[in-house]
Design a protein around this motif. Structure first.
Motif, PDB file in Angstrom:
ATOM      1  N   ALA A 248      14.540  19.152  48.989  1.00  0.00           N
ATOM      2  CA  ALA A 248      13.223  19.174  48.334  1.00  0.00           C
ATOM      3  C   ALA A 248      12.220  19.947  49.195  1.00  0.00           C
ATOM      4  CB  ALA A 248      12.733  17.749  48.080  1.00  0.00           C
ATOM      5  N   GLY A 249      12.281  19.772  50.508  1.00  0.00           N
ATOM      6  CA  GLY A 249      11.392  20.506  51.411  1.00  0.00           C
ATOM      7  C   GLY A 249      11.623  22.001  51.358  1.00  0.00           C
ATOM      8  N   ILE A 250      12.872  22.396  51.289  1.00  0.00           N
ATOM      9  CA  ILE A 250      13.191  23.828  51.177  1.00  0.00           C
ATOM     10  C   ILE A 250      12.650  24.373  49.856  1.00  0.00           C
ATOM     11  CG2 ILE A 250      15.091  25.486  50.918  1.00  0.00           C
ATOM     12  CD1 ILE A 250      16.656  23.740  52.950  1.00  0.00           C
ATOM     13  N   GLY A 251      12.845  23.590  48.784  1.00  0.00           N
ATOM     14  CA  GLY A 251      12.308  24.004  47.483  1.00  0.00           C
ATOM     15  C   GLY A 251      10.798  24.130  47.518  1.00  0.00           C
ATOM     16  N   ALA A 252      10.116  23.183  48.186  1.00  0.00           N
ATOM     17  CA  ALA A 252       8.659  23.217  48.294  1.00  0.00           C
ATOM     18  C   ALA A 252       8.200  24.417  49.110  1.00  0.00           C
ATOM     19  CB  ALA A 252       8.142  21.929  48.921  1.00  0.00           C
ATOM     20  N   PHE A 253       8.941  24.748  50.146  1.00  0.00           N
ATOM     21  CA  PHE A 253       8.583  25.880  50.999  1.00  0.00           C
ATOM     22  C   PHE A 253       8.593  27.183  50.195  1.00  0.00           C
ATOM     23  CE2 PHE A 253       9.817  29.315  53.921  1.00  0.00           C
ATOM     24  CZ  PHE A 253       8.749  29.259  54.808  1.00  0.00           C
ATOM     25  N   PHE A 254       9.594  27.341  49.325  1.00  0.00           N
ATOM     26  CA  PHE A 254       9.718  28.593  48.586  1.00  0.00           C
ATOM     27  C   PHE A 254       8.960  28.597  47.260  1.00  0.00           C
ATOM     28  CE2 PHE A 254      13.503  28.892  51.313  1.00  0.00           C
ATOM     29  CZ  PHE A 254      13.271  30.143  51.872  1.00  0.00           C
ATOM     30  N   GLU A 255       8.835  27.445  46.594  1.00  0.00           N
ATOM     31  CA  GLU A 255       8.248  27.440  45.252  1.00  0.00           C
ATOM     32  C   GLU A 255       7.079  26.469  45.073  1.00  0.00           C
ATOM     33  OE1 GLU A 255       9.046  29.496  42.719  1.00  0.00           O
ATOM     34  OE2 GLU A 255      10.472  30.506  44.019  1.00  0.00           O
ATOM     35  N   GLY A 256       6.649  25.818  46.129  1.00  0.00           N
ATOM     36  CA  GLY A 256       5.506  24.912  46.009  1.00  0.00           C
ATOM     37  C   GLY A 256       5.894  23.571  45.399  1.00  0.00           C
ATOM     38  N   VAL A 257       4.969  22.996  44.645  1.00  0.00           N
ATOM     39  CA  VAL A 257       5.161  21.661  44.081  1.00  0.00           C
ATOM     40  C   VAL A 257       6.342  21.628  43.115  1.00  0.00           C
ATOM     41  CG1 VAL A 257       4.092  19.866  42.649  1.00  0.00           C
ATOM     42  CG2 VAL A 257       2.742  21.035  44.381  1.00  0.00           C
ATOM     43  N   SER A 258       6.440  22.625  42.247  1.00  0.00           N
ATOM     44  CA  SER A 258       7.569  22.634  41.303  1.00  0.00           C
ATOM     45  C   SER A 258       8.892  22.770  42.051  1.00  0.00           C
ATOM     46  CB  SER A 258       7.406  23.749  40.272  1.00  0.00           C
ATOM     47  OG  SER A 258       7.443  25.024  40.893  1.00  0.00           O
ATOM     48  N   GLY A 259       8.899  23.537  43.117  1.00  0.00           N
ATOM     49  CA  GLY A 259      10.108  23.675  43.937  1.00  0.00           C
ATOM     50  C   GLY A 259      10.495  22.371  44.600  1.00  0.00           C
ATOM     51  N   PHE A 260       9.479  21.588  44.976  1.00  0.00           N
ATOM     52  CA  PHE A 260       9.743  20.278  45.569  1.00  0.00           C
ATOM     53  C   PHE A 260      10.500  19.389  44.587  1.00  0.00           C
ATOM     54  CE2 PHE A 260       8.510  15.830  46.208  1.00  0.00           C
ATOM     55  CZ  PHE A 260       8.942  15.632  47.514  1.00  0.00           C
ATOM     56  N   PHE A 261      10.029  19.324  43.349  1.00  0.00           N
ATOM     57  CA  PHE A 261      10.672  18.464  42.355  1.00  0.00           C
ATOM     58  C   PHE A 261      12.041  18.996  41.932  1.00  0.00           C
ATOM     59  CE2 PHE A 261       6.228  17.112  41.858  1.00  0.00           C
ATOM     60  CZ  PHE A 261       6.410  15.757  42.105  1.00  0.00           C
ATOM     61  N   VAL A 262      12.145  20.299  41.760  1.00  0.00           N
ATOM     62  CA  VAL A 262      13.445  20.888  41.419  1.00  0.00           C
ATOM     63  C   VAL A 262      14.417  20.694  42.583  1.00  0.00           C
ATOM     64  CG1 VAL A 262      14.659  23.056  40.935  1.00  0.00           C
ATOM     65  CG2 VAL A 262      12.512  22.551  39.764  1.00  0.00           C
ATOM     66  N   GLY A 263      13.960  20.941  43.788  1.00  0.00           N
ATOM     67  CA  GLY A 263      14.802  20.735  44.971  1.00  0.00           C
ATOM     68  C   GLY A 263      15.215  19.280  45.124  1.00  0.00           C
ATOM     69  N   GLY A 264      14.279  18.358  44.851  1.00  0.00           N
ATOM     70  CA  GLY A 264      14.621  16.934  44.896  1.00  0.00           C
ATOM     71  C   GLY A 264      15.694  16.589  43.890  1.00  0.00           C
ATOM     72  N   GLY A 265      15.590  17.157  42.699  1.00  0.00           N
ATOM     73  CA  GLY A 265      16.623  16.935  41.672  1.00  0.00           C
ATOM     74  C   GLY A 265      17.964  17.514  42.094  1.00  0.00           C
ATOM     75  N   ILE A 266      17.937  18.716  42.631  1.00  0.00           N
ATOM     76  CA  ILE A 266      19.176  19.341  43.108  1.00  0.00           C
ATOM     77  C   ILE A 266      19.765  18.528  44.265  1.00  0.00           C
ATOM     78  CG2 ILE A 266      20.108  21.383  44.288  1.00  0.00           C
ATOM     79  CD1 ILE A 266      18.123  23.050  42.579  1.00  0.00           C
ATOM     80  N   GLY A 267      18.895  18.058  45.157  1.00  0.00           N
ATOM     81  CA  GLY A 267      19.359  17.232  46.272  1.00  0.00           C
ATOM     82  C   GLY A 267      20.000  15.946  45.779  1.00  0.00           C
ATOM     83  N   PHE A 268      19.378  15.305  44.792  1.00  0.00           N
ATOM     84  CA  PHE A 268      19.920  14.066  44.243  1.00  0.00           C
ATOM     85  C   PHE A 268      21.291  14.302  43.613  1.00  0.00           C
ATOM     86  CE2 PHE A 268      20.435  11.015  40.769  1.00  0.00           C
ATOM     87  CZ  PHE A 268      20.347   9.826  41.478  1.00  0.00           C
TER      88      PHE A 268
END
Length: 150
Positions: free
Chosen positions: A11-31
């Motif tokens: 989720a942190g990697i997603g947030a770093f590259f795409e912001g808030v939406s990246g955080f949630f998408v990354g969290g989903g991918i991580g899960f």
């Protein structure tokens, strides 16, 4: 602990590259990643309890209590009875894992968590002989060398 760290990392990697939406998408991918890894590990181990521990415990239990096994499973072969004992052990461990109030899933093997949970499973068996067998299995686990025995 490791699964949560992996989810937060992705989720942190997603947030770093795409912001808030990246955080949630990354969290989903991580899960989803953690779930897939857990599924693969479960298939490799043959369940929550490592296959070696489950198989050796079941084999030793059958060897020590042949009459109890014969009365509980009169129509099953020794191999089939071993599979049933393995399933019972796995369900006891799953119950202990659900009663584990720690993030550390290995704590389910702690005797203070496992024994009470296993006894709950034992007392909920459908027949008197099933209850007797499951309670004896819990006592056997308490002294088995792969569990808590000396």
């Amino acid at each position: 602990m490791v699964p949560f760290a992996l989810i937060v990392l992705i989720a942190g990697i997603g947030a770093f590259f795409e912001g808030v939406s990246g955080f949630f998408v990354g969290g989903g991918i991580g899960f989803v990643s953690v779930m897939m890894v857990g599924w693969v590990v479960g298939k490799v181990q043959g369940g929550m309890l490592p296959r070696r521990v489950r198989d050796e415990t079941a084999t030793d239990f059958i060897a020590e209590y042949p009459e109890l096994i014969k009365s509980a499973y009169p129509t099953l072969s020794a191999y089939q009875a071993k599979e049933e004992i393995g399933k019972l052990l796995n369900s006891m461990f799953q119950k202990a894992n659900s009663h584990n109030h720690s993030i550390d899933v290995t704590n389910a093997g702690n005797p203070n968590v496992f024994i009470p949970s296993a006894l709950q499973i034992a007392r909920n068996q459908q027949s008197e002989i099933g209850v007797e067998l499951a309670e004896e299995l819990v006592r056997f686990v308490e002294r088995h060398h792969l569990w808590y025995g000396r």
